[in-house]
Design an enzyme around this catalytic site. Structure first.
Site, PDB file in Angstrom:
ATOM      1  N   GLN A   1      10.415  11.297   0.986  1.00 43.95           N
ATOM      2  CA  GLN A   1       8.973  11.671   0.731  1.00 43.95           C
ATOM      3  C   GLN A   1       8.384  11.400  -0.752  1.00 43.95           C
ATOM      4  OE1 GLN A   1       8.022  15.808   2.848  1.00 43.95           O
ATOM      5  NE2 GLN A   1      10.030  15.739   2.470  1.00 43.95           N
ATOM      6  N   ASN A   2       9.671  11.001  -1.280  1.00 35.86           N
ATOM      7  CA  ASN A   2       9.355  10.800  -2.946  1.00 35.86           C
ATOM      8  C   ASN A   2       8.777   9.410  -3.226  1.00 35.86           C
ATOM      9  OD1 ASN A   2      10.430  13.368  -2.884  1.00 35.86           O
ATOM     10  ND2 ASN A   2      12.384  12.538  -3.813  1.00 35.86           N
TER      11      ASN A   2
ATOM     12  N   HIS B   1       5.904   8.304   1.894  1.00 40.84           N
ATOM     13  CA  HIS B   1       4.629   8.411   1.361  1.00 40.84           C
ATOM     14  C   HIS B   1       4.484   7.527   0.319  1.00 40.84           C
ATOM     15  CE1 HIS B   1       5.044  13.202   2.527  1.00 40.84           C
ATOM     16  NE2 HIS B   1       4.839  12.481   3.594  1.00 40.84           N
TER      17      HIS B   1
ATOM     18  N   CYS C   1      -8.754  -4.466  -8.948  1.00 41.81           N
ATOM     19  CA  CYS C   1      -8.239  -5.789  -8.343  1.00 41.81           C
ATOM     20  C   CYS C   1      -8.789  -6.838  -8.878  1.00 41.81           C
ATOM     21  CB  CYS C   1      -8.354  -5.537  -6.922  1.00 41.81           C
ATOM     22  SG  CYS C   1      -7.730  -7.139  -5.936  1.00 41.81           S
TER      23      CYS C   1
ATOM     24  N   GLU D   1      16.224  27.189  -2.257  1.00 46.65           N
ATOM     25  CA  GLU D   1      15.706  28.344  -1.550  1.00 46.65           C
ATOM     26  C   GLU D   1      15.643  28.154   0.030  1.00 46.65           C
ATOM     27  OE1 GLU D   1      11.045  27.951  -3.061  1.00 46.65           O
ATOM     28  OE2 GLU D   1      12.664  28.829  -4.251  1.00 46.65           O
TER      29      GLU D   1
ATOM     30  N   ALA E   1      20.811  20.451  -5.652  1.00 47.42           N
ATOM     31  CA  ALA E   1      21.241  19.493  -4.847  1.00 47.42           C
ATOM     32  C   ALA E   1      22.117  18.440  -5.696  1.00 47.42           C
ATOM     33  CB  ALA E   1      19.987  18.441  -4.444  1.00 47.42           C
TER      34      ALA E   1
HETATM   35  C1  BJW Z   1      15.254  21.952  -4.921  1.00 41.27           C
HETATM   36  C2  BJW Z   1      15.590  21.531  -6.329  1.00 41.27           C
HETATM   37  C3  BJW Z   1      16.931  21.272  -6.815  1.00 41.27           C
HETATM   38  C4  BJW Z   1      13.646  22.230  -6.160  1.00 41.27           C
HETATM   39  N1  BJW Z   1      17.859  21.135  -5.655  1.00 41.27           N
HETATM   40  N2  BJW Z   1      16.365  21.780  -4.072  1.00 41.27           N
HETATM   41  C5  BJW Z   1       1.165  19.473  11.595  1.00 41.27           C
HETATM   42  C6  BJW Z   1       1.113  20.678  11.331  1.00 41.27           C
HETATM   43  C7  BJW Z   1       0.204  21.194   9.882  1.00 41.27           C
HETATM   44  C8  BJW Z   1      -0.515  20.266   9.276  1.00 41.27           C
HETATM   45  C9  BJW Z   1      -0.345  18.993   9.451  1.00 41.27           C
HETATM   46  C10 BJW Z   1       0.303  18.405  10.797  1.00 41.27           C
HETATM   47  N3  BJW Z   1       0.267  17.014  10.788  1.00 41.27           N
HETATM   48  C11 BJW Z   1      -0.484  16.661   9.695  1.00 41.27           C
HETATM   49  C12 BJW Z   1      -0.955  17.543   9.138  1.00 41.27           C
HETATM   50  C13 BJW Z   1      -1.749  17.585   7.974  1.00 41.27           C
HETATM   51  C14 BJW Z   1      -0.920  17.426   6.465  1.00 41.27           C
HETATM   52  C15 BJW Z   1       0.120  18.457   6.272  1.00 41.27           C
HETATM   53  O1  BJW Z   1       1.244  18.239   6.818  1.00 41.27           O
HETATM   54  N4  BJW Z   1      -0.518  19.489   5.788  1.00 41.27           N
HETATM   55  C16 BJW Z   1       0.248  20.959   5.707  1.00 41.27           C
HETATM   56  C17 BJW Z   1       0.543  20.789   3.950  1.00 41.27           C
HETATM   57  C18 BJW Z   1      -0.180  21.874   6.028  1.00 41.27           C
HETATM   58  N5  BJW Z   1      -0.379  16.034   6.665  1.00 41.27           N
HETATM   59  C19 BJW Z   1      -1.032  14.851   6.163  1.00 41.27           C
HETATM   60  O2  BJW Z   1      -2.103  14.994   6.115  1.00 41.27           O
HETATM   61  C20 BJW Z   1      -0.137  13.467   6.614  1.00 41.27           C
HETATM   62  N6  BJW Z   1      -1.086  12.790   7.221  1.00 41.27           N
HETATM   63  C21 BJW Z   1      -1.077  12.645   8.631  1.00 41.27           C
HETATM   64  O3  BJW Z   1      -0.327  13.359   9.041  1.00 41.27           O
HETATM   65  O4  BJW Z   1      -2.071  11.962   9.230  1.00 41.27           O
HETATM   66  C22 BJW Z   1      -2.425  11.917  10.429  1.00 41.27           C
HETATM   67  C23 BJW Z   1      -3.212  10.846  10.579  1.00 41.27           C
HETATM   68  C24 BJW Z   1      -2.945   9.918  11.427  1.00 41.27           C
HETATM   69  C25 BJW Z   1      -3.777   8.893  11.986  1.00 41.27           C
HETATM   70  C26 BJW Z   1      -4.932   8.500  10.858  1.00 41.27           C
HETATM   71  C27 BJW Z   1      -5.056   9.257  10.037  1.00 41.27           C
HETATM   72  C28 BJW Z   1      -4.241  10.563   9.902  1.00 41.27           C
HETATM   73  C29 BJW Z   1      -0.053  12.855   5.059  1.00 41.27           C
HETATM   74  C30 BJW Z   1       0.825  13.950   4.058  1.00 41.27           C
HETATM   75  C31 BJW Z   1       0.984  13.168   2.698  1.00 41.27           C
HETATM   76  C32 BJW Z   1       1.438  13.986   1.818  1.00 41.27           C
HETATM   77  N7  BJW Z   1       1.199  13.412   0.645  1.00 41.27           N
HETATM   78  C33 BJW Z   1       1.984  13.844  -0.743  1.00 41.27           C
HETATM   79  C34 BJW Z   1       1.268  13.474  -2.105  1.00 41.27           C
HETATM   80  C35 BJW Z   1       2.095  11.809  -2.062  1.00 41.27           C
HETATM   81  C36 BJW Z   1       1.575  11.178  -2.912  1.00 41.27           C
HETATM   82  C37 BJW Z   1       1.719  11.804  -4.660  1.00 41.27           C
HETATM   83  O5  BJW Z   1       2.920  12.211  -4.975  1.00 41.27           O
HETATM   84  O6  BJW Z   1       0.769  12.015  -5.358  1.00 41.27           O
HETATM   85  O7  BJW Z   1       3.229  13.583  -0.794  1.00 41.27           O
HETATM   86  S1  BJW Z   1       1.535  15.743  -0.830  1.00 41.27           S
HETATM   87  C38 BJW Z   1       3.414  15.981  -1.500  1.00 41.27           C
HETATM   88  O8  BJW Z   1       3.796  16.911  -0.851  1.00 41.27           O
HETATM   89  C39 BJW Z   1       3.945  14.662  -1.614  1.00 41.27           C
HETATM   90  C40 BJW Z   1       5.326  15.099  -1.098  1.00 41.27           C
HETATM   91  O9  BJW Z   1       6.096  14.120  -0.555  1.00 41.27           O
HETATM   92  C41 BJW Z   1       5.051  16.181  -0.059  1.00 41.27           C
HETATM   93  C42 BJW Z   1       6.219  16.921   0.468  1.00 41.27           C
HETATM   94  O10 BJW Z   1       6.777  17.836  -0.718  1.00 41.27           O
HETATM   95  P1  BJW Z   1       8.000  18.180  -0.894  1.00 41.27           P
HETATM   96  O11 BJW Z   1       8.923  16.796  -1.384  1.00 41.27           O
HETATM   97  O12 BJW Z   1       8.717  19.021  -0.100  1.00 41.27           O
HETATM   98  O13 BJW Z   1       7.918  18.954  -2.461  1.00 41.27           O
HETATM   99  P2  BJW Z   1       8.018  20.539  -2.565  1.00 41.27           P
HETATM  100  O14 BJW Z   1       7.342  20.638  -4.024  1.00 41.27           O
HETATM  101  O15 BJW Z   1       7.017  21.117  -1.675  1.00 41.27           O
HETATM  102  O16 BJW Z   1       9.183  21.206  -2.487  1.00 41.27           O
HETATM  103  C43 BJW Z   1      10.214  21.032  -3.157  1.00 41.27           C
HETATM  104  C44 BJW Z   1      11.727  21.581  -2.685  1.00 41.27           C
HETATM  105  O17 BJW Z   1      12.586  21.418  -3.205  1.00 41.27           O
HETATM  106  C45 BJW Z   1      11.478  23.350  -2.525  1.00 41.27           C
HETATM  107  O18 BJW Z   1      11.819  23.654  -1.324  1.00 41.27           O
HETATM  108  C46 BJW Z   1      12.607  23.680  -3.533  1.00 41.27           C
HETATM  109  O19 BJW Z   1      13.042  24.611  -3.183  1.00 41.27           O
HETATM  110  C47 BJW Z   1      13.520  22.585  -3.559  1.00 41.27           C
HETATM  111  N8  BJW Z   1      14.232  22.312  -4.910  1.00 41.27           N
HETATM  112  N9  BJW Z   1      14.638  22.105  -6.872  1.00 41.27           N
HETATM  113  C48 BJW Z   1      17.762  21.400  -4.308  1.00 41.27           C
HETATM  114  N10 BJW Z   1      17.463  21.272  -7.954  1.00 41.27           N
END
Ligand code: BJW
Length: 253
Positions: free
Chosen positions: A101-102, A119, A148, A215, A231
């Protein structure tokens, strides 16, 4: 906490098809801020202000300034032991896919090849009219917001909330999740879908799900093993890899 049974190294040795899903936590030890939790990006900035198409439509300069700041920060970061452990794993397993996802590009810099970026990637920009892609420099952008050659605004080539994931990347990830015999989840809060559904798909198809995270997460209850810690420390140890600084093969003379 592991729930018993074979260790991760044994599971890997017996596996033919392995999928690894990573999130921001895998890059945390490289110095890249995570999104949620202590020091997370969303603590300082509201996601809806910066990572939505609506935010970009409202204030493209603000959104680009945030991405430019993040790119400068990431340019100073290097892959860590967790990224390298995943490269070793890719080279050990017959069929492998890294689903990240990064958007930071650190997996690729570590040497990962068999991977999909669900992503997008913040080192690329996309024309908001033509959809054409261009690479971005490591240096700060000369013009914010950038345009662009056709005159329209460029946007970061990442997936914002409410946007569809790149269909080929999502299809490849879903296919691999449904056919793997081991699914490893590293450093994701597992709250953003559809990425967070991939381990569920794998489990439904019979694959053990192993989690590595600082966690507990919503996935912990369904995981066969959940290991809590950094990790970069845990992954090489669980996989039984020695901490080689560079997994690249020697360059031919
Ligand atoms: C460690 C550590 C160490 C720390 N060692 N561990 C179903 C249910 C509910 C909602 C939805 C659903 N389906 C879709 C949705 C809506 C939405 C969504 O999921 N919302 C929820 C938040 C409620 N999803 C979307 O909108 C997606 N689109 C979609 O589904 O479209 C449908 C569609 C179809 C057709 C037409 C139109 C639409 C898109 C999601 C896009 C996410 N984008 C982002 C930004 C990317 C760009 C950017 O970087 O600026 O992606 S948001 C952000 O969150 C980023 C990440 O990739 C993503 C996930 O976060 P991640 O990687 O898990 O990070 P953290 O910070 O949350 O967690 C870090 C973890 O690491 C923690 O657990 C720590 O404990 C751990 N950690 N240090 C090991 N050293």
């Amino acid at each position: 906490m592991a729930k018993g049974g074979p260790g991760l190294a044994e599971r890997v040795a017996a596996a033919q098809r392995v999928v690894v899903l990573t999130g921001a936590g895998v890059s945390a030890e490289s110095g890249v801020p995570t999104f949620r939790g202590t020091g997370g990006l969303w603590r300082q900035y509201r996601a809806e202000d910066l990572a939505t198409p609506e935010a970009f439509g409202r204030d493209p300069r603000l959104v680009w300034e945030w991405y430019d700041w993040r790119r400068q920060l990431i340019a100073r970061c290097a892959p860590n032991a967790a990224h390298f452990a995943i490269v070793h794993l890719e080279r050990q397993v017959p069929e492998f896919l890294l689903v990240t996802q990064n958007v930071d590009g650190l997996h690729r810099r570590a040497g990962s090849v068999k991977m999909v970026e669900l992503h997008g990637n913040l080192w690329r920009a996309r024309c908001s009219r033509e959809g054409t892609i261009q690479d971005l420099p490591e240096t700060p952008l000369a013009e914010i917001p950038p345009r662009c050659a056709c005159g329209w605004l460029l946007r970061p080539d990442v997936v914002w909330f409410g946007e569809a994931l790149p269909p080929p990347a999502l299809e490849r990830a879903l296919l691999a999740a449904s056919a793997c015999d081991l699914f490893l989840v590293v450093g994701t809060s597992a709250v953003v879908h559809p990425a967070a559904s991939l381990p569920v798909v794998a489990k439904e198809h019979g694959a053990p799900v192993i989690e590595v995270n600082l966690e507990p997460t919503p996935l912990t209850a369904l995981a066969h093993e959940s290991h809590h810690g950094k990790a970069g420390d845990l992954l090489p140890r669980l996989l039984g890899f020695s901490l080689a600084p560079d997994p690249q093969p020697p360059t031919p003379a």
